[in-house]
Design an enzyme around this catalytic site. Structure first.
Site, mmCIF file in Angstrom:
data_model
loop_
_atom_site.group_PDB
_atom_site.id
_atom_site.type_symbol
_atom_site.label_atom_id
_atom_site.label_comp_id
_atom_site.label_asym_id
_atom_site.label_seq_id
_atom_site.Cartn_x
_atom_site.Cartn_y
_atom_site.Cartn_z
ATOM 1 N N GLU A 1 0.801 -1.220 0.000
ATOM 2 C CA GLU A 1 0.000 0.000 0.000
ATOM 3 C C GLU A 1 0.837 1.274 0.000
ATOM 4 O O GLU A 1 0.381 2.330 0.442
ATOM 5 C CB GLU A 1 -0.953 0.001 1.199
ATOM 6 N N HIS B 1 0.022 5.435 8.042
ATOM 7 C CA HIS B 1 -1.169 4.637 7.703
ATOM 8 C C HIS B 1 -1.318 3.567 8.775
ATOM 9 O O HIS B 1 -0.409 2.768 8.995
ATOM 10 C CB HIS B 1 -1.029 3.983 6.328
ATOM 11 N N HIS C 1 -4.168 0.962 11.389
ATOM 12 C CA HIS C 1 -5.445 0.252 11.538
ATOM 13 C C HIS C 1 -5.929 0.327 12.977
ATOM 14 O O HIS C 1 -6.558 -0.610 13.473
ATOM 15 C CB HIS C 1 -5.285 -1.211 11.146
ATOM 16 N N HIS D 1 -11.159 -0.419 7.167
ATOM 17 C CA HIS D 1 -9.727 -0.558 6.962
ATOM 18 C C HIS D 1 -8.894 0.154 8.043
ATOM 19 O O HIS D 1 -8.194 -0.505 8.802
ATOM 20 C CB HIS D 1 -9.402 -0.012 5.567
#
Lengths: 258, 258, 258, 258
Positions: free
Chosen positions: A102, A121, A123, A191
């Site tokens: 990603e 990024h 989660h 996500h």
């Protein structure tokens, strides 16, 4: 003459290929590399990242490139694992090291946002309830005032229909960057989230306090009363210090380098 | 004569400045300094403070002064970091050490409350839901009985309009102290809380159990039934021991000094 | 003759006093002492106890006496801190060691319940919501099946009006024991809980899983659906093993004795 | 002749018994044993298992057998504690080692599901609310996409009436396997859950993220808004990687083998 030209062209081609083969990473200052490694460890320590997720920094000497660990758990990252990537999300000198699937999250946001120098990024479980529901995430207290102007939710389905939910190409990265707009964070439905800032300490601080803030909002709403959030005008005054999270960074870095 | 007077005045000014320059901290007992350092570490260990927030004690020999760490994460404070401040929140002998921006919280409460010898300012996430909403924090069990007479909420906006939410001057410190009144704790909307007590062990104990109590109330209210809180008359009987948190303090101090 | 009698009476008194002065604890097996010390440490490790609360065991050789640490944080208890107390909650041989204020919880339950050999008094935050509200605690899963027949709530106010909420004498201890009845646990409004069992491992196991069970029920009820709890008939079948928590005890004891 | 036949029969019986007595475990690769030991430790570290619960793997060389620790806390398991069991849940070579009472969970699922190579049985508190209530567990985010096709709830009462809630024989194991059907996880009312996968890393990853997912759903629902879960079509695309949890496994294994 033609022969000579052909010869020279061939020679040039060989050198060009060689250059690509040998493409060197632009040397990045050691302290930036050290901070990026520390950021990986801090975000793991603070449970913003588990084995998944990543943090990057724009290259100080090459604003069209960024630094990101190879595909591995953040907690285990060392300086030798840091790759330099261009805006097509290609590593400049991979030497067999695999990149995060990603990585387009990073390349496309750096391309779109000149003010952004660092990206996380994650989660974090506390954020998913706001990514999956119609309840907007709000700034519950001053350490998270940077979201007082709202947190958009990126729904990959609206961008690309049925997918595996992962931002696995430039098109999806661009869609995410568009959803983020000029904000400091965006949620990703089913996500996680992306958080951006002007520096590594700031993006780490924002990520940690975004997580705390989400838990605070969940608990506040469970009380069932009326509640308020930080006013955008208050937030604007609160967010003037370019080293907003310096004191926290000092503590965190000390802890992970013990 | 004028010349002589001018000379003497100038001389006096020089000595005065010298005195200011050399202003000495009033020696504080080593055990008080040690307890204040331990309080910093305990509050970090118990997650009442993270990298932010602070704890102070009134100077035992100078009731118009108080002791507070320089601007730094509580978890890292050592005896050398403790500053002495006066009621204008100025450090007596800073020697280059920076003070906490929000030191006015301490100076103005000490000024207003002769019964208070120790103060904690924290951002414990469990308290924010009650600071941000119209649901009052209540005493759910005996270790937090000290709030049975209520916990006021300080709304900086009512005191000063749009701000950066921080108590960064004496005026705001006075407004917070006025909001606290004669109570043992006050919440600060979109910010955190302030807790006061007669001693370092007591203010640490109160802060730890205020956090536990808030979480208990959140869970109690999530059950959706009717509930009661400690009656002020019961609380009054419960709060007669001046060393209420001595056993907890013994444990905590042992843990942070291992 | 009178003189002689007076002399003998005086002599007898002196010996009697001497006997009291010299009153010896009945030697308890080393493994029982070791298990009681371990129980203190385990309950602290598992966050059932913090600096407060206590665990006791009935004396194996003297069923009218019990063993309980002196007044101190459970986490710090050693074999030398264990006192023997009689059913008036008096230590047999205190040698200057202070007893827990609330030791009457233990003496009166041992007096009332011949089947009980071990008792925990705790303030676990997860239990308070059920102590303070009208929502009954229920057995949500098999490891906590021992409460399938219900958990009474002891309200000290009904027993004694306005108090400091503490069980500080035999009368209050008897009232608590009466509230407990023949059950395995009772909640104490605005205070905590008491858990009883046939052995140290069982009372520790029950305390740990009572805490887990409470958190499970809080989360279950937050979902807002219909739910069921363990049927008393199922619980009866489940609770036939006298060493129900042996495997957990093995792990916990290993951890605290490492 | 009869005598001889009797003699031979007796001899044969003796040899048969001897063979049973000497039954050897089929040698399993060292790395499989090491992974199973690591799985025990990881699941304890991640709080999916406490002192109870278990994890097994199908025997690589004997698909009609599986490997499972002897009855003990997962956190303490070593290679010497791993038993080989057949589909009647009998250990092949127990040598005095006791098996888990609920080993029939494993034997009957391996028998019914050829695609399953690893199984976890746990009591994770986060899962019980969905086992005890009528609120279905849903896939809240991509790491738990494997439950997008639903999580059945096994109610032992429907299978066998009033029991002690434990899967203590083959009949109950078969009933559980039937309830699981072709799904990846099943909840067990008033008890816990079972999770299945193609490999040890996958079953550990699924168990860890099932726990995270449950907590996310509880928090999402507490917000009171509308929410969505991962679409089965998205989940199908997401679940194509046979080494889905490889990066997490790398981290976890490193941590438990430090």
């Amino acid at each position: 003459m033609i022969e000579r030209r052909t010869f020279l062209t061939a020679l040039a081609s060989i050198f060009a290929l060689e250059r690509i083969g040998r493409a060197q990473q632009t040397p990045a200052p050691d302290d930036v590399i050290a901070d990026l490694v520390a950021a990986n460890h801090i975000l793991a320590m603070e449970n913003v990242l588990d084995a998944m997720g990543h943090v990057s920094v724009r290259h100080p000497a090459r604003p069209d490139r960024f630094l990101l660990a190879r595909s591995m758990p953040p907690e285990l990252v060392t300086a030798a694992d840091i790759l330099e990537l261009d805006f097509d999300a290609n590593p400049v000198d991979a030497r067999g090291r695999t990149s995060y699937l990603e990585r387009f999250i990073h390349s496309e946001i750096y391309r779109a946002r000149r003010d952004v120098n660092a990206i996380v990024h994650c989660h974090a479980p506390s954020l998913i309830p706001f990514a999956d529901s119609d309840v907007p995430l709000r700034a519950m207290y001053h350490m998270a005032a940077f979201i007082a102007d709202g947190v958009p939710v990126f729904d990959i389905r609206q961008a690309a229909g049925i997918t595996d939910l992962l931002v696995r190409d430039a098109k999806l990265g661009k869609a995410l960057a568009a959803s983020l707009g000029n904000k400091s964070a965006a949620l990703m439905r089913h996500h996680g989230a992306v958080v951006v800032a002007t520096s590594i300490p700031n993006v780490v601080g924002r990520s940690v306090y975004l997580d705390v803030n989400a838990r605070v909002q969940i608990q506040t709403m469970s009380l069932g009363g009326k509640f308020t959030s930080v006013d955008p005008a208050e937030a604007k005054l609160r967010m003037t210090d370019p080293n907003e999270y310096a004191r926290a960074w000092e503590l965190w870095k000390r802890k992970v380098t013990r």
